[in-house]
Scaffold this active site. Structure first.
Site, short mmCIF file in Angstrom:
data_model
loop_
_atom_site.label_atom_id
_atom_site.label_comp_id
_atom_site.label_asym_id
_atom_site.label_seq_id
_atom_site.Cartn_x
_atom_site.Cartn_y
_atom_site.Cartn_z
N SER A 181 27.10 -20.79 43.67
CA SER A 181 25.67 -21.96 44.00
C SER A 181 25.51 -22.18 45.43
O SER A 181 24.55 -22.68 45.51
CB SER A 181 26.34 -23.05 43.37
OG SER A 181 27.57 -23.75 43.98
N ASP A 240 24.83 -33.57 45.93
CA ASP A 240 25.14 -33.93 44.56
C ASP A 240 26.56 -33.66 44.44
O ASP A 240 27.23 -33.71 45.66
CB ASP A 240 24.37 -33.17 43.46
CG ASP A 240 24.74 -31.70 43.50
OD1 ASP A 240 25.79 -31.24 44.20
OD2 ASP A 240 24.15 -30.85 42.74
N HIS A 282 27.51 -30.28 45.95
CA HIS A 282 27.08 -29.41 47.20
C HIS A 282 26.68 -30.13 48.34
O HIS A 282 26.09 -31.50 48.26
CB HIS A 282 25.82 -28.77 46.53
CG HIS A 282 26.11 -27.92 45.20
ND1 HIS A 282 25.88 -28.33 43.79
CD2 HIS A 282 26.66 -26.81 45.21
CE1 HIS A 282 26.45 -27.50 43.21
NE2 HIS A 282 26.83 -26.49 43.84
#
Ligand SMILES: *[C@@H]1O[C@H](CO)[C@@H](O)[C@H](O)[C@H]1NC(C)=O
Ligand SMILES: *[C@@H]1O[C@H](CO)[C@@H](O)[C@H](O)[C@H]1NC(C)=O
Length: 369
Positions: A42, A331, A334
């Site tokens: 990600s 978040d 991340h």
């Protein structure tokens, strides 16, 4: 006569070509772009998971993802751009789109990264594009390039390219959804498998012509808001065993890179020490222009560590901060766009203590002679 006019033609053409069109007084070769290939999780996924059968756990194609830069959600697990977007910009390339996006072209490279992916096939198996499958896509792309450019040009294209990786985070973090500690022997065994599988992929790309590699090693994984929320006692401490795995990985990976440099013909690399760099930012946020280094901007529960940003992952209620620019973490798992930008700047041309032995800038500028 025919011969003469042919000659005249060549001379005329010559003149046109030699007349400088700018004031600089010399001709410049048009610069050949250096292709950029991206693999991993990600940290680098620009939206490949929008095109696979997965769950919202591994997606970010809903508000407020993307709010800072794109004004819509692209699938990036960020409030804005990713490290790879900044690097592409510094290299004067367009943003590299998701490989799975319909109609995508490979003139400037390709991005195969998938949120949730690991070096191990069993990490979120069936929900993500694992590293081996990313390599398979790369090979499919190579086949289509061979049809278009021929074998020799394809090999040149792949040799000129820079290959960026962020992989391992999910292999090391996912076990802690069920346990809070791990034996040292199991830790070493896990690191061995992750590095073994990553090595195989690096060697395969090298076989196909790849020479210039860049790596994001593991950050302080136990200190991500989502991992602090899992730490026993939830007093704000880091989940020690997850951070320890990251350290074991980084030490073994540095050794591996030295070995590959001596074993593989023409292999050059750049490795950013994310562990120390992110720890510094997290521990001294104000030195970098942030106010909050522990709690995330978007999420719920302790440290906003429950991965609920956007309200589409089961937990519907979540909090969103007013100014993400004040936060190190966007978040639960991340960093924010501003942290990504700081990391990208270091990688491009930063402090040799943070990025070694080559900077990304020197890898992009490197030409084989
Ligand atoms: C997508 O995944 C779900 C759950 O694993 C499965 O039930 C479904 O058949 C899959 N759909 C497709 C199109 O593969
Ligand atoms: C790659 O991962 C698989 C699955 O965990 C493991 O069985 C295998 O030994 C690993 N390969 C290497 C070379 O470490």
């Amino acid at each position: 006569m025919a011969k003469l006019s042919f000659l005249f033609c060549i001379l005329a053409l010559h003149r046109i070509l030699l007349v400088p069109s700018s004031c600089s007084g010399h001709l410049r070769q048009p610069e050949t772009p250096v292709p950029f290939f991206i693999f991993g999780d990600s940290i680098l996924d620009p939206g490949n998971n929008n095109y696979i059968n997965t769950t919202t756990q591994h997606q970010a194609n809903f508000w407020p993802y993307g709010e800072t830069f794109f004004e819509y959600s692209t699938g990036r697990c960020s409030d804005g751009r990713l490290i790879s977007d900044f690097i592409a910009k510094y290299a004067k390339l367009p943003m590299i789109p998701p490989y799975l996006q319909p109609g995508v072209q490979f003139n400037y490279g390709a991005n195969f990264a998938s949120a949730g992916a690991g070096a191990l096939v069993e990490t979120y198996q069936g929900e993500v594009i694992d590293l081996k499958t990313q390599l398979k896509y790369f090979e499919e792309m190579e086949t289509s390039l061979r049809h278009k450019l021929g074998d020799a040009e394809t090999k040149k294209f792949l040799s000129r390219a820079v290959y960026l990786f962020s992989i391992g985070n999910n292999d090391y973090m996912s076990p802690f959804s069920t346990v809070s500690s791990m034996q040292e022997t199991s830790q070493k065994e896990l690191v061995g498998r992750v590095i073994g599988n990553l090595t195989a992929v690096i060697k395969e790309i090298h076989d196909r012509g790849g020479r210039k590699f860049a790596f994001l090693n593991m950050g302080p994984l136990g200190c991500l808001p989502g991992m602090r929320a899992l730490a026993p006692g939830r007093k704000g401490g880091c989940l020690k065993d997850a951070s320890h795995l990251a350290k074991l990985h980084n030490a073994a990976f540095s050794q591996l890179l030295l070995k590959l440099e001596s074993q593989l013909d023409g292999f050059k690399y750049s490795n950013i020490n994310l562990y120390s760099y992110i720890s510094q930012i997290m521990e001294h946020p104000t030195n970098y222009g942030f106010k909050e280094g522990i709690t995330a901007c978007c999420g719920s529960g302790p440290f906003r560590g429950i991965y609920s940003c956007g309200g589409r992952r089961g937990v519907k209620r979540y909090e969103l901060c007013d100014k993400v620019s004040e936060y190190v973490w966007w978040d639960s798992f991340h960093p924010s766009e501003r942290v990504y930008q700081l990391i990208a700047e270091q990688m491009w041309n930063g402090n040799p203590n943070v990025v070694e032995p080559y900077s990304l800038k020197s890898l992009f500028e490197w030409v084989e002679v």
